[in-house]
Structure formats: structure tokens, C-alpha cells
Write a protein that holds these residues in place. Structure first.
Motif, short mmCIF file in Angstrom:
data_model
loop_
_atom_site.label_atom_id
_atom_site.label_comp_id
_atom_site.label_asym_id
_atom_site.label_seq_id
_atom_site.Cartn_x
_atom_site.Cartn_y
_atom_site.Cartn_z
N ARG A 21 12.63 -2.63 -4.05
CA ARG A 21 11.85 -3.32 -5.09
C ARG A 21 10.46 -2.75 -5.26
O ARG A 21 9.97 -2.60 -6.37
N LYS A 22 9.79 -2.45 -4.16
CA LYS A 22 8.37 -2.08 -4.22
C LYS A 22 8.14 -0.59 -3.99
O LYS A 22 6.99 -0.16 -3.93
N SER A 23 9.19 0.15 -3.83
CA SER A 23 9.14 1.59 -3.55
C SER A 23 8.35 1.85 -2.26
O SER A 23 8.19 0.96 -1.44
N GLN A 24 7.84 3.04 -2.12
CA GLN A 24 7.16 3.39 -0.88
C GLN A 24 5.79 2.73 -0.76
O GLN A 24 5.16 2.83 0.29
N ARG A 25 5.35 2.03 -1.77
CA ARG A 25 4.09 1.27 -1.66
C ARG A 25 4.18 0.25 -0.54
O ARG A 25 3.19 -0.03 0.14
N VAL A 30 2.28 -1.30 5.07
CA VAL A 30 2.61 -1.73 6.43
C VAL A 30 2.26 -0.69 7.49
O VAL A 30 1.83 -1.03 8.59
N LEU A 31 2.45 0.58 7.18
CA LEU A 31 2.33 1.64 8.17
C LEU A 31 0.95 2.28 8.20
O LEU A 31 0.32 2.48 7.17
N GLY A 32 0.51 2.61 9.41
CA GLY A 32 -0.75 3.32 9.60
C GLY A 32 -0.59 4.80 9.31
O GLY A 32 0.52 5.27 8.99
N PRO A 33 -1.65 5.58 9.42
CA PRO A 33 -1.64 6.99 9.05
C PRO A 33 -0.59 7.84 9.76
O PRO A 33 0.12 8.62 9.12
N HIS A 34 -0.46 7.69 11.07
CA HIS A 34 0.56 8.46 11.80
C HIS A 34 1.96 7.96 11.45
O HIS A 34 2.87 8.76 11.22
N ILE A 51 14.33 3.67 7.13
CA ILE A 51 14.29 2.22 6.96
C ILE A 51 14.26 1.52 8.32
O ILE A 51 13.50 0.57 8.53
N SER A 52 15.06 1.99 9.27
CA SER A 52 15.05 1.41 10.62
C SER A 52 13.69 1.59 11.28
O SER A 52 13.19 0.68 11.95
N TYR A 53 13.09 2.75 11.08
CA TYR A 53 11.76 3.02 11.62
C TYR A 53 10.75 2.01 11.05
O TYR A 53 9.96 1.40 11.79
#
Length: 132
Positions: A21-25, A30-34, A51-53
Motif C-alpha cells: 500500500r505505502k511502497s518503500q516509504r 521504520v528502518l534506520g540508515p544501516h 519483507i521478513s527482515y
């Protein structure tokens, strides 16, 4: 001394639907730089691995926010808390910015365990305070 304990279970299918729904946005929120670099590499190679990650990191951050007794309010933010792998492969919490400062000022240390299966990701976090 234990400061707090948090646990979370996440439906990987729900994360996949949100990502659709929201694509990679959604991942970027949710995810930090690394973590975003690792996610993109895994997603490009095998979408299900990416997706599991994302689901394991989402779950770990929820568990961490519970362990520190804060939930998702400042200074706790999605991107300020990352789950990274030590050289041994063990997952570790890495904090940034105000959250890192807040955490260090209290003499806290976090331990995290994450796991996933086809449909679920789960995390368990113990935060301890150094005695002394």
C-alpha cells in the motif's frame, strides 16, 4: 538489574500488505540508515527475505519501546533504534541521537533476540541497568 522487558509478535503478511500500500516509504519510516541498506539489498534479491527482515526489525523496535517503558514517543522513534548484526551474527541494538543520549544517561544496556517464520516475526528485548 533488569530495567524492563518487552516482547512483540508481528504478522509478516500484514507488513507485506502495508509495504504494498505505502511502497518503500513504509520501510524508510521504520528502518534506520544501516537497516534500509540491508532491506533494499535483500528485497531486490528475494522480496520475501526483504519483507521478513522488515518485519523482524519492526517487531524488535516495538519490543524495545516496551522494555524502556516509553512506547513510540520521544525520544523513541523508529529510525533512532536499529537492530544490527555483530560480527558473530548476534543481533544488537544500536541507538542514535536523543534516544542514544537518553539511554546512556540512565546507564542502560539492551539485549535483543529476534526470530521469524513464514507468517510471523517475533522479538524479545531485555534492558538492564548497570549496578554501581
Amino acid at each position: 538489574m533488569i530495567y524492563g522487558i518487552g516482547t512483540d509478535i508481528c504478522d509478516v503478511r500484514r507488513i507485506a500488505r502495508t509495504l504494498d500500500r505505502k511502497s518503500q516509504r513504509f520501510a524508510e519510516k521504520v528502518l534506520g540508515p544501516h537497516e534500509i541498506e540491508v532491506f533494499r539489498a535483500r528485497f531486490a534479491k528475494v522480496e520475501a527475505r526483504g519483507i521478513s527482515y522488515l518485519a523482524t526489525r519492526f517487531s524488535a523496535k516495538e519490543a524495545f519501546s516496551k522494555a524502556i517503558g516509553m512506547g513510540m514517543r520521544m525520544p523513541m522513534t523508529w529510525r533512532a533504534c536499529e537492530v544490527v548484526k555483530a560480527a558473530s551474527g548476534k543481533p544488537e541494538i544500536r541507538l542514535h541521537g536523543e534516544l542514544a543520549t537518553w539511554f546512556a544517561a540512565r546507564g542502560l544496556r539492551a539485549h535483543v533476540s529476534i526470530t521469524d517464520e513464514t507468517d510471523y516475526a517475533a522479538a524479545f528485548v531485555v534492558v538492564e541497568r548497570a549496578e554501581g
